[in-house]
Scaffold this active site. Structure first.
Site, PDB file in Angstrom:
ATOM      1  N   HIS A 141      -1.402 -44.074 -20.331  1.00 43.48           N
ATOM      2  CA  HIS A 141      -2.337 -44.611 -19.347  1.00 43.48           C
ATOM      3  C   HIS A 141      -1.897 -46.004 -18.890  1.00 43.48           C
ATOM      4  CE1 HIS A 141      -5.500 -42.072 -21.700  1.00 43.48           C
ATOM      5  NE2 HIS A 141      -4.699 -41.324 -20.988  1.00 43.48           N
ATOM      6  N   CYS A 159       8.594 -36.171  -5.227  1.00 37.46           N
ATOM      7  CA  CYS A 159       7.768 -37.274  -5.713  1.00 37.46           C
ATOM      8  C   CYS A 159       8.130 -37.563  -7.162  1.00 37.46           C
ATOM      9  CB  CYS A 159       6.294 -36.894  -5.600  1.00 37.46           C
ATOM     10  SG  CYS A 159       5.181 -38.110  -6.310  1.00 37.46           S
TER      11      CYS A 159
END
Length: 750
Positions: A367, A680
């Site tokens: 995260h 991407c």
């Protein structure tokens, strides 16, 4: 035992009292160490006491002794794990034997004259899990030292560690170099590229115990009781605040309360104080024991509980010392955040004030890494022991491109690093000059360069970077940073703001990508043997469609009649996309019935992150409105190399012929069905890789904003036909990677 055969009685309080008086004397570091060994030998009535300290990570040195040959001091050295002393240092465990020469790992050191001593007890000199050296006592009489003697030596070893932290053993003739003053180089992992310099800001400042020895044990007991009561009140307050929270959060806080009220924990600290330690030192002694136990525990639940106890110890130490956030210390103007680990919410609280981030733990997909990329902040992970070495305000340089951190660097390193930063700044000026120019190659091929985003704070970069739109907006960050599930109205408002900030440029929203390394705080943790290949992304959404429906409705409402682009992550087969697309159609129909405006145009795509989707039937390529290759996941599955595993993640090259050929096959399938395709991922933002992607037919790339300038610059200088010939030539020659040949070609173009 005494010469009469009676057990030796060691008074730890008396020994510590003498030690406190000794430390109050004005003496150089070596003299203090010499005096300590003499004091311990006298108090324990043993012939030998020696102190071995680390000179580097692998080498121990005899730094002081009473009883062994003094000429061996600073001459006798041994490797970690070598001899009984090295064994204590390596394992962190006590060795107590009545027959040292017969003990496993014994090594005879003739220059010390220790052959006359049978009994040996070695105790690690540790501070919060960091081993600084070994404290040894020896005697001619064959015996094991008693528990009381062991305790006394352990206490003194801990006090020596605290004194070392305070710089008590430096100065003329010092046995130790000054801690926290020397330059230190850390080699870690690359989680977010970029370079930064600034001042250290510790996320959890290390508590320094300045009074390890008690002057008044009764007063120390009172201080401990007062601090523990304050701790308990704080934990109860957290529990009452979280009373309406989720079950798992309550379980964690209940574990906190259990430890805070533990009679055994309190009793052990009271006993340590009764034997001469201050309240702070007693807490830290128990904390060191906890951390030692952590290294031995493999069960994740038990490790978490030990971490809870470790965290409570930190809280208690801050209450006792007044150190930490409560001191009112001000963050420097150029902070580099240092932490063992950090959650996304805490990192977002710092925001763009940070120049860089260095973590002892973390991963490229954590995260914290996701937020760091979103904020374009250089991040280095796995910088082992940096929280032990760094102090608030230390000068530090972070090289996110190489995964290197320079703490308190010398002038030569500073000069070289600043030269690098100056060159990068000059390059950024050059990139700014082509910001408004197209990414058009010499052969006339034009590419669309988009940026990745995940926060509102990213959107100002859309204009400044020259990006043509947002190729990937990560919607999971809004879920990860909250303690509860966001409401539909909140998401709709956020997505509308994102589209407003884009000012008509395309924004492609990726639906919630959770699971694997991204677990919601309020989501039940599923124990999976291989989470990266498990229940994640679209698989979670299809099994638990309520959240997906809410998110799709929020996106439709946010569009307010504008065009809308949505893509589903981690699609492995056509049926998954068809089912997810059906949910989108249901959301559109529901909004139509409610009378809400529908998007003027809607395109629904998928992320191609699994090799299986590249071989999906033609009907899939006709059904999907667009595809985006998720390079990070696709590469790890293609090479069967976990990108979180430092042992293998750099082993395989993106420009490997087999991987490029695979990507080219996807390009050709999309061309055959007129399916728009983009790439991407991290590799899209690397100029050499981007040039190769363009050469094999990709016409749309999405990357972090800072990469758009370098990628556009290289594309404007090359001919794709020439570059394709280079790639094809390597492929025909049977070589493994096109990188060397491509780099040679590009030399003449840059």
């Amino acid at each position: 035992m005494t010469p009469d055969g009676d057990p030796v009685q060691t008074d730890s309080r008396q020994m510590l009292s003498r030690l406190r008086a000794l430390m109050a004397e004005d003496a150089a570091g070596q003299a203090r160490l010499d005096a300590i060994t003499t004091l311990i030998a006298e108090e324990m009535r043993t012939e030998v006491c020696s102190i071995y300290l680390f000179r580097d990570e692998q080498t121990l040195e005899l730094c002081a002794t009473e009883g062994l040959n003094r000429d061996a001091v600073h001459q006798t050295r041994m490797k970690l794990g070598e001899g009984l002393v090295g064994r204590v240092a390596r394992t962190g465990k006590v060795v107590n034997t009545d027959n040292a020469p017969a003990a496993r790992g014994f090594r005879y050191m003739p220059e010390t004259g220790e052959e006359a001593y049978s009994s040996f007890m070695g105790v690690p000199i540790q501070r919060l899990g960091e081993t600084l050296g070994v404290l040894v006592v020896q005697s001619k009489q064959s015996r094991e030292y008693s528990d009381e003697e062991l305790y006394a030596v352990e206490v003194v070893a801990m006090v020596i560690a605290e004194m070392a932290e305070l710089g008590a053993f430096v100065g003329e003739g010092a046995a130790m170099s000054a801690r926290h003053q020397q330059p230190v180089l850390f080699r870690g992992g690359i989680a977010q590229e970029g370079a930064a310099q600034g001042r250290v800001w510790l996320h959890e400042p290390r508590v320094v115990v300045t009074n390890p020895i008690a002057e008044d044990p009764n007063r120390e007991l009172e201080r401990l009781e007062e601090a523990v009561e304050t701790l308990r009140v704080g934990v109860d307050r957290m529990l009452s605040t979280a009373a309406t929270g989720d079950k798992e959060q309550l379980q964690v806080l209940e574990a906190y309360r259990m430890f805070a009220n533990s009679k055994g924990w309190m009793k052990r600290m009271e006993e340590d104080i009764a034997r001469g330690l201050s309240a702070e030192a007693a807490v830290e002694k128990e904390q060191s024991t906890t951390r030692a136990r952590m290294t031995q525990v493999t069960d994740p639940y038990l490790r978490d509980r030990l971490h809870d106890l470790d965290d409570l110890s930190n809280r208690l130490l801050r209450i006792l010392t007044g150190q930490g956030a409560e001191t009112g210390a001000e963050m420097p103007d150029d902070p580099i955040l240092i932490a063992r680990n950090i959650g996304p919410g805490e990192l977002l609280d710092y925001g763009r004030k940070l120049r860089g981030i260095v973590l002892e733990e973390g991963s490229v997909g954590s995260h914290a890494a996701i937020v760091a990329r979103a904020l374009a902040i250089p991040l280095v992970i796995h910088a082992s022991r940096i929280t032990n070495e760094a102090l608030n305000g230390d000068f530090i340089m972070v090289d996110g491109d190489q995964g290197i951190v320079h703490l308190r660097p010398d002038d030569n390193v500073v000069a070289a690093f600043r030269d690098k930063m100056a060159m990068q700044a000059q390059a950024q000026e050059r990139y700014a000059s082509i910001r408004d120019k197209p990414a058009e190659t010499l052969c006339g091929t034009r590419l669309a360069l988009h940026m990745n985003a995940g926060l509102m704070a990213d959107l100002p970069s859309l204009e400044g970077s020259g990006a043509e739109g947002v190729g990937l907006f990560r919607t999971e960050l809004q879920f990860l940073v909250r303690a509860h599930m966001p409401r539909r109205a909140e998401l709709s408002e956020l997505y509308a703001h994102v589209m407003d900030a884009a000012r008509g440029k395309r924004v492609c929203f990726r639906t919630l990508d959770i699971g694997s390394d991204k677990v919601l705080p309020y989501m039940k943790v599923i124990d999976e043997p291989n989470p990266a290949l498990g229940w994640r992304a679209v698989r979670v959404a299809l099994d638990k469609p309520g959240v997906m429906r809410m998110q799709l409705q929020a996106l439709v409402r946010a569009a307010k009649g504008r065009p809308l682009s949505v893509m589903f992550p981690f699609v492995a087969q056509r049926e998954e996309f068809s089912a997810a697309n059906a949910e989108m159609n249901k959301a559109l129909e529901r909004e139509r019935i409610l009378g809400h405006p529908l998007p003027s145009d809607i395109e629904v795509g998928a992320m191609l992150e699994t090799p299986s989707l590249a071989f999906a039937p033609d009907s899939f390529y006709r059904e999907v409105d667009f595809l985006s290759i998720g390079g990070n996941d696709l590469k790890q599955f293609f090479f069967a190399a976990d990108r979180e595993n430092e042992l293998v993640r750099r082993r395989y090259d993106t420009l490997n012929v087999s991987f490029l050929t695979f990507i080219e096959s996807i390009v050709k399938r999309c061309e055959a069905h007129d399916t728009p395709l983009s790439f991407c991922g991290e590799d899209a933002g690397r100029p050499v890789e981007a040039a190769c992607f363009a050469a094999i037919g990709l016409r749309s790339l999405s990357m972090r904003p800072a990469s758009i300038g370098p990628v556009k610059s290289i594309l404007r200088r090359i001919d794709l036909g020439e570059l394709y010939e280079v790639i094809d030539g390597v492929r025909n020659a049977g070589d493994q990677s096109v990188r060397p040949a491509v780099m040679e070609y590009l030399k003449g173009k840059l």
